[in-house]
Design a protein around this motif. Structure first.
Motif, PDB file in Angstrom:
ATOM      1  N   SER A 110      26.271   2.809 -48.590  1.00 45.92           N
ATOM      2  CA  SER A 110      26.942   1.852 -49.464  1.00 45.92           C
ATOM      3  C   SER A 110      28.148   1.274 -48.731  1.00 45.92           C
ATOM      4  CB  SER A 110      27.390   2.525 -50.759  1.00 45.92           C
ATOM      5  OG  SER A 110      28.394   3.454 -50.490  1.00 45.92           O
ATOM      6  N   GLU A 111      28.193  -0.024 -48.709  1.00 37.93           N
ATOM      7  CA  GLU A 111      29.327  -0.694 -48.092  1.00 37.93           C
ATOM      8  C   GLU A 111      30.243  -1.203 -49.188  1.00 37.93           C
ATOM      9  OE1 GLU A 111      27.958  -3.717 -45.491  1.00 37.93           O
ATOM     10  OE2 GLU A 111      26.614  -2.378 -44.426  1.00 37.93           O
ATOM     11  N   LYS A 112      31.508  -1.135 -48.935  1.00 43.00           N
ATOM     12  CA  LYS A 112      32.458  -1.618 -49.932  1.00 43.00           C
ATOM     13  C   LYS A 112      32.442  -3.142 -49.923  1.00 43.00           C
ATOM     14  CE  LYS A 112      35.268   2.318 -50.244  1.00 43.00           C
ATOM     15  NZ  LYS A 112      36.219   2.788 -51.148  1.00 43.00           N
ATOM     16  N   THR A 113      32.348  -3.699 -51.102  1.00 38.78           N
ATOM     17  CA  THR A 113      32.361  -5.150 -51.227  1.00 38.78           C
ATOM     18  C   THR A 113      33.548  -5.563 -52.083  1.00 38.78           C
ATOM     19  OG1 THR A 113      30.942  -5.054 -53.161  1.00 38.78           O
ATOM     20  CG2 THR A 113      29.863  -5.328 -51.030  1.00 38.78           C
ATOM     21  N   GLU A 114      34.119  -6.640 -51.739  1.00 37.66           N
ATOM     22  CA  GLU A 114      35.220  -7.187 -52.511  1.00 37.66           C
ATOM     23  C   GLU A 114      34.646  -8.129 -53.563  1.00 37.66           C
ATOM     24  OE1 GLU A 114      38.452  -6.455 -52.298  1.00 37.66           O
ATOM     25  OE2 GLU A 114      37.930  -4.961 -50.771  1.00 37.66           O
ATOM     26  N   LEU A 115      35.120  -7.988 -54.775  1.00 34.62           N
ATOM     27  CA  LEU A 115      34.665  -8.858 -55.844  1.00 34.62           C
ATOM     28  C   LEU A 115      35.474 -10.137 -55.838  1.00 34.62           C
ATOM     29  CD1 LEU A 115      34.301  -6.278 -58.727  1.00 34.62           C
ATOM     30  CD2 LEU A 115      32.507  -7.203 -57.279  1.00 34.62           C
ATOM     31  N   GLU A 116      34.773 -11.217 -56.064  1.00 38.26           N
ATOM     32  CA  GLU A 116      35.444 -12.501 -56.137  1.00 38.26           C
ATOM     33  C   GLU A 116      35.236 -13.069 -57.531  1.00 38.26           C
ATOM     34  OE1 GLU A 116      34.205 -15.122 -53.049  1.00 38.26           O
ATOM     35  OE2 GLU A 116      34.377 -13.575 -51.513  1.00 38.26           O
ATOM     36  N   PHE A 117      36.330 -13.293 -58.221  1.00 40.47           N
ATOM     37  CA  PHE A 117      36.273 -13.838 -59.559  1.00 40.47           C
ATOM     38  C   PHE A 117      36.624 -15.315 -59.527  1.00 40.47           C
ATOM     39  CE2 PHE A 117      37.296  -9.339 -60.211  1.00 40.47           C
ATOM     40  CZ  PHE A 117      36.242  -8.992 -61.032  1.00 40.47           C
ATOM     41  N   LYS A 118      36.070 -16.034 -60.491  1.00 42.42           N
ATOM     42  CA  LYS A 118      36.376 -17.443 -60.600  1.00 42.42           C
ATOM     43  C   LYS A 118      37.817 -17.617 -61.055  1.00 42.42           C
ATOM     44  CE  LYS A 118      31.773 -18.913 -61.992  1.00 42.42           C
ATOM     45  NZ  LYS A 118      31.012 -19.569 -63.078  1.00 42.42           N
ATOM     46  N   GLU A 119      38.451 -18.620 -60.532  1.00 38.15           N
ATOM     47  CA  GLU A 119      39.798 -18.956 -60.974  1.00 38.15           C
ATOM     48  C   GLU A 119      39.668 -19.837 -62.219  1.00 38.15           C
ATOM     49  OE1 GLU A 119      42.723 -17.905 -59.808  1.00 38.15           O
ATOM     50  OE2 GLU A 119      41.590 -16.618 -58.434  1.00 38.15           O
ATOM     51  N   VAL A 120      40.381 -19.457 -63.278  1.00 41.31           N
ATOM     52  CA  VAL A 120      40.291 -20.182 -64.538  1.00 41.31           C
ATOM     53  C   VAL A 120      41.692 -20.640 -64.915  1.00 41.31           C
ATOM     54  CG1 VAL A 120      39.609 -19.996 -66.958  1.00 41.31           C
ATOM     55  CG2 VAL A 120      38.353 -18.735 -65.232  1.00 41.31           C
ATOM     56  N   SER A 121      41.760 -21.861 -65.405  1.00 44.65           N
ATOM     57  CA  SER A 121      43.065 -22.378 -65.819  1.00 44.65           C
ATOM     58  C   SER A 121      43.516 -21.677 -67.097  1.00 44.65           C
ATOM     59  CB  SER A 121      42.981 -23.889 -66.054  1.00 44.65           C
ATOM     60  OG  SER A 121      42.142 -24.159 -67.153  1.00 44.65           O
ATOM     61  N   ALA A 122      44.779 -21.804 -67.402  1.00 45.86           N
ATOM     62  CA  ALA A 122      45.349 -21.145 -68.583  1.00 45.86           C
ATOM     63  C   ALA A 122      44.726 -21.687 -69.872  1.00 45.86           C
ATOM     64  CB  ALA A 122      46.855 -21.322 -68.611  1.00 45.86           C
ATOM     65  N   GLN A 123      44.461 -22.993 -69.911  1.00 38.15           N
ATOM     66  CA  GLN A 123      43.854 -23.590 -71.100  1.00 38.15           C
ATOM     67  C   GLN A 123      42.427 -23.081 -71.304  1.00 38.15           C
ATOM     68  OE1 GLN A 123      44.187 -27.748 -70.351  1.00 38.15           O
ATOM     69  NE2 GLN A 123      46.291 -27.880 -71.144  1.00 38.15           N
ATOM     70  N   GLU A 124      41.676 -23.002 -70.227  1.00 38.53           N
ATOM     71  CA  GLU A 124      40.304 -22.519 -70.323  1.00 38.53           C
ATOM     72  C   GLU A 124      40.291 -21.049 -70.735  1.00 38.53           C
ATOM     73  OE1 GLU A 124      36.151 -22.908 -70.173  1.00 38.53           O
ATOM     74  OE2 GLU A 124      37.714 -24.436 -70.074  1.00 38.53           O
ATOM     75  N   PHE A 134      42.565 -19.529 -72.541  1.00 38.44           N
ATOM     76  CA  PHE A 134      42.923 -19.507 -73.956  1.00 38.44           C
ATOM     77  C   PHE A 134      41.726 -19.870 -74.824  1.00 38.44           C
ATOM     78  CE2 PHE A 134      44.533 -21.663 -77.768  1.00 38.44           C
ATOM     79  CZ  PHE A 134      45.276 -20.619 -78.313  1.00 38.44           C
ATOM     80  N   ARG A 135      40.950 -20.875 -74.398  1.00 34.38           N
ATOM     81  CA  ARG A 135      39.762 -21.275 -75.151  1.00 34.38           C
ATOM     82  C   ARG A 135      38.737 -20.151 -75.196  1.00 34.38           C
ATOM     83  NH1 ARG A 135      34.886 -22.801 -74.743  1.00 34.38           N
ATOM     84  NH2 ARG A 135      34.765 -22.713 -72.480  1.00 34.38           N
ATOM     85  N   ILE A 136      38.543 -19.471 -74.079  1.00 37.66           N
ATOM     86  CA  ILE A 136      37.580 -18.368 -74.020  1.00 37.66           C
ATOM     87  C   ILE A 136      38.028 -17.228 -74.946  1.00 37.66           C
ATOM     88  CG2 ILE A 136      36.633 -16.571 -72.514  1.00 37.66           C
ATOM     89  CD1 ILE A 136      36.729 -18.655 -70.241  1.00 37.66           C
ATOM     90  N   LYS A 137      39.326 -16.911 -74.929  1.00 37.86           N
ATOM     91  CA  LYS A 137      39.848 -15.859 -75.795  1.00 37.86           C
ATOM     92  C   LYS A 137      39.662 -16.202 -77.268  1.00 37.86           C
ATOM     93  CE  LYS A 137      43.475 -14.011 -72.809  1.00 37.86           C
ATOM     94  NZ  LYS A 137      44.934 -13.851 -72.650  1.00 37.86           N
ATOM     95  N   MET A 138      39.924 -17.445 -77.621  1.00 33.60           N
ATOM     96  CA  MET A 138      39.770 -17.857 -79.011  1.00 33.60           C
ATOM     97  C   MET A 138      38.309 -17.798 -79.444  1.00 33.60           C
ATOM     98  SD  MET A 138      42.759 -18.149 -80.047  1.00 33.60           S
ATOM     99  CE  MET A 138      42.477 -18.809 -81.654  1.00 33.60           C
ATOM    100  N   GLU A 139      37.412 -18.162 -78.551  1.00 36.21           N
ATOM    101  CA  GLU A 139      35.978 -18.092 -78.848  1.00 36.21           C
ATOM    102  C   GLU A 139      35.547 -16.645 -79.088  1.00 36.21           C
ATOM    103  OE1 GLU A 139      32.126 -19.612 -79.374  1.00 36.21           O
ATOM    104  OE2 GLU A 139      33.994 -20.725 -79.085  1.00 36.21           O
ATOM    105  N   ILE A 140      36.027 -15.734 -78.267  1.00 32.70           N
ATOM    106  CA  ILE A 140      35.689 -14.320 -78.433  1.00 32.70           C
ATOM    107  C   ILE A 140      36.246 -13.789 -79.748  1.00 32.70           C
ATOM    108  CG2 ILE A 140      36.132 -12.002 -77.511  1.00 32.70           C
ATOM    109  CD1 ILE A 140      35.982 -13.263 -74.708  1.00 32.70           C
TER     110      ILE A 140
END
Length: 91
Positions: free
Chosen positions: A37-51, A53-59
């Motif tokens: 097993s090799e260690k891999t770095e996770l790359e997450f998408k960069e999301v703006s603050a407005q987006e 907030f919208r995702i949190k409200m949807e959840i």
């Protein structure tokens, strides 16, 4: 006595399997796991603050809706159970 060969084969198979289990050590498995097993770095998408907030409200909206549906189901089940007991004991 035709089953003597079958029994001998089963005993031999059990002996061989037991020998294989004795060879396996935890340290060997640990090193094998770390080597393969090799260690891999996770790359997450960069999301703006407005987006974000919208995702949190949807959840939160979906969670509130699910809670309301669950409460309604409990109320309906309680009413059905109580009406069944009323019918069973008083009618």
């Amino acid at each position: 006595m035709s089953s003597a060969g079958t029994i001998a084969a089963a005993i031999t198979s059990l002996r061989e399997n037991r020998a294989l289990l004795k060879k396996r050590k935890f340290k060997d498995l640990k090193t094998l796991l770390y080597e393969t097993s090799e260690k891999t770095e996770l790359e997450f998408k960069e999301v703006s603050a407005q987006e974000l907030f919208r995702i949190k409200m949807e959840i939160r909206r979906k969670a509130k809706r699910a809670a309301r549906i669950e409460t309604a189901i409990y109320i309906v089940c309680t009413i059905l159970t109580l009406s069944f007991f009323y019918w069973l004991f008083y009618l």
